[in-house]
Design an enzyme around this catalytic site. Structure first.
Site, mmCIF file in Angstrom:
data_model
loop_
_atom_site.group_PDB
_atom_site.id
_atom_site.type_symbol
_atom_site.label_atom_id
_atom_site.label_comp_id
_atom_site.label_asym_id
_atom_site.label_seq_id
_atom_site.Cartn_x
_atom_site.Cartn_y
_atom_site.Cartn_z
ATOM 1 N N TYR A 1 31.664 38.649 46.417
ATOM 2 C CA TYR A 1 31.735 39.884 45.637
ATOM 3 C C TYR A 1 32.807 40.789 46.233
ATOM 4 O O TYR A 1 32.752 41.126 47.413
ATOM 5 C CB TYR A 1 30.373 40.575 45.658
ATOM 6 C CG TYR A 1 30.283 41.668 44.639
ATOM 7 C CD1 TYR A 1 30.004 41.357 43.316
ATOM 8 C CD2 TYR A 1 30.511 42.999 44.968
ATOM 9 C CE1 TYR A 1 29.960 42.339 42.359
ATOM 10 C CE2 TYR A 1 30.465 43.984 44.004
ATOM 11 C CZ TYR A 1 30.186 43.652 42.702
ATOM 12 O OH TYR A 1 30.152 44.624 41.752
ATOM 13 N N TYR B 1 36.931 41.998 36.298
ATOM 14 C CA TYR B 1 35.829 42.769 36.865
ATOM 15 C C TYR B 1 34.528 42.442 36.137
ATOM 16 O O TYR B 1 34.017 43.237 35.361
ATOM 17 C CB TYR B 1 36.127 44.262 36.804
ATOM 18 C CG TYR B 1 35.077 45.102 37.496
ATOM 19 C CD1 TYR B 1 34.707 44.822 38.806
ATOM 20 C CD2 TYR B 1 34.469 46.158 36.862
ATOM 21 C CE1 TYR B 1 33.748 45.568 39.449
ATOM 22 C CE2 TYR B 1 33.505 46.919 37.499
ATOM 23 C CZ TYR B 1 33.148 46.613 38.791
ATOM 24 O OH TYR B 1 32.186 47.362 39.426
#
Ligand SMILES: [Zn+2]
Lengths: 376, 137
Positions: free
Chosen positions: A280, A330
């Site tokens: 992440y 994203y």
């Protein structure tokens, strides 16, 4: 053995789908979500109406999503639009499938932050520290990186290795938003946003959607593609120190160590077995913190660990081979889990890690998670 | 002269009112539990350690250590645009709790993480005073 270890290799990801990534003002969350769902259904060859579990994330309303894709599931969960939810969602769905609460779960994530001009700070997200001008998750990561620099001598040129490696991968990924290669010097010269972080340390903001279809090992055999198994999971929150959002004074190190012990213990592997890492990366520093927390290197040594292209394809630990949040899209962890599946299936073409057998997802956040995937 | 655009103000409620009342009187305070003496910030309706509702705002020394800092180059509110680039600090108070605030009277090149800091008070208007920090000797 911990009780949850019995979930090892019980639940599979059988279908993945996504939309193109970019700026799509002509559609909405539901339109994007439906398209990703259709692609995931096609990917695994399931009869659509067999899906009896629905998890939505960043989609405004679960019932409307169900209406649009024509489903009346027997298990439904809506998760908030926070970046940390993808790992949590996959683990929740695995537990629900194992318990028999549903047979086939579709997890749908949609994001229209680009066409809605989301800022991730200021009036959009009122907080305790606004009167002092402190806002935005990026500033919290800047605060952590500044401390990491002071404690361990980590440099911004080392930090740049993260952005440079992920952009290199994005250039090999036809679906990625960012296609221009960058250098360490480009990173150093980029416009500062919240110092010590610069533009190239920040994730993209773009529209898109992702869908993941999961089922049990037994049911997975009847579907089109070879299943990808969930072999390890780990989880730990950091709520009691949460007064500053998206921040931890010790870089979520203790939590990630706990997550690592759970996930590696369950999967029966260690960091040296990991063929590719999907980390992440809302902001580049969190990649350094994750590497330390999971034990790829000692605390304080991630700066030197990443030097010289460690995270690039062909390096010691290929990481975010799709380009990650910094350069692909994203999709708040969701696309990274899809990339993990595609790596294990061998579908990644120019960015394929040869013979990827163990692929790990991780997110160091106030809700830290990791998932270890292996071939079924 | 341009009219100043109002900056974001604290949302005063029953839990945090004591902190802002004290700040107006140039006192820095944290919440203290009357049952187990735990000190914490921001305020909470119950003690995060023992769950007691006996919470009050007690004055602290105002001294602490600089744990980290950043410099904003982007204005997330128009009202901060004129201040760019501005400094935000993370302070660990002697008494334990962490505070985010602004660092005043120092140039970025001279900031050392771990330095001692002390609270100063910046009056915004009759209603609001913001505790900020400066490097102490
Ligand atoms: Zn107490």
């Amino acid at each position: 053995m911990n009780e949850f270890h019995k979930l090892k290799d019980r639940i599979a990801i059988v279908g993945v789908g996504n939309t193109p990534y970019g700026n799509f003002p002509d559609t909405d969350d539901y339109g994007l979500g439906a398209r990703a769902f259709r692609n995931a259904v096609e990917d695994c060859g399931i009869e659509k109406d067999k899906v009896d579990g629905l998890l939505v994330c960043r989609v405004p309303h679960y019932a409307r999503m169900g209406e649009i894709i024509g489903l009346n599931p027997r298990w439904t969960i809506q998760m908030p639009p926070h970046g940390r939810m993808s790992g949590m969602a996959i683990i929740e769905a695995a537990a629900a499938l194992d318990a028999g609460l549903c047979d086939y779960a579709a997890l749908i994530y949609a994001n229209i932050g680009r066409s809605r001009r989301v800022n991730y700070g200021g009036e959009e997200s009122p907080g305790v520290w606004d009167p002092w001008g402190f806002t935005s998750p990026g500033a919290a990561h800047a605060m952590m990186f500044q401390r990491h620099r002071a404690l361990y001598g980590t440099t911004t040129r080392q930090l740049a290795e993260v952005s440079v490696a992920f952009r290199h991968h994005a250039c090999l990924n036809p679906a990625a938003v960012m296609k221009q290669p960058i250098t360490i010097d480009d990173h150093e010269a980029a416009r500062p946003i919240t110092e010590p972080l610069r533009l190239l340390d920040y994730c993209l903001i773009n529209d898109g959607a992702v869908c993941i279809i999961m089922t049990t090992k037994e049911r997975a055999r009847d579907l089109k593609k070879k299943p990808v198994m969930i072999s390890g999971i780990g989880a730990r929150e950091a709520f009691t120190t949460g007064s500053i959002g998206n921040f931890d004074l010790n870089f979520w190190h203790d939590e990630m160590q706990d997550v690592a012990a759970q996930a590696y213990g369950m999967a029966g592997v260690g960091p040296s077995d990991v063929d590719a890492l999907m980390c992440y990366d809302n902001f580049s520093p969190t990649v350094l913190f994750s590497l330390e927390g999971l034990g790829f290197c000692k605390q304080g040594e991630a700066g030197s660990f990443v030097e010289g292209g460690t995270l690039k394809l062909g390096g010691k630990l290929p990481t975010n081979t799709d380009g990650g949040h910094l350069s692909n899209s994203y999709m708040q962890g969701w696309a990274l889990n899809v990339e993990a599946v595609r790596q294990i299936r061998g579908e990644c073409e120019d960015r394929q890690v040869p013979n990827a057998q163990v692929v790990q997802y991780c997110g160091a956040t106030p809700c830290s998670r990791s998932i270890i995937y292996t071939p079924g | 002269m341009q009219t100043a655009i109002a900056k974001p103000r604290p949302k005063i409620d029953n839990v945090n009112r004591g902190f802002w009342d004290n700040a107006r009187a140039q006192k820095l305070s944290v919440q203290k539990c009357g049952a187990c003496e735990d000190v914490h910030f921001p305020g909470s309706p119950v003690c995060p350690r023992c769950l007691s509702e006996k919470q009050s705002w007690v004055e602290v020394s105002g001294r602490g250590k600089l744990l980290s800092w950043v410099r904003f180059h982007r204005a997330y509110w128009d009202s901060f645009r004129a201040d760019l680039p501005y400094l935000v600090c993370l302070v660990g108070l002697e008494e334990g709790p962490l505070l985010v605030s602004n660092l005043v009277g120092v140039e970025p090149d001279d900031i050392v993480i771990g330095a001692g800091v002390e609270a100063v008070f910046e009056k915004v208007d009759d209603e609001l005073t913001l505790p900020k920090f400066r490097i102490s000797g």
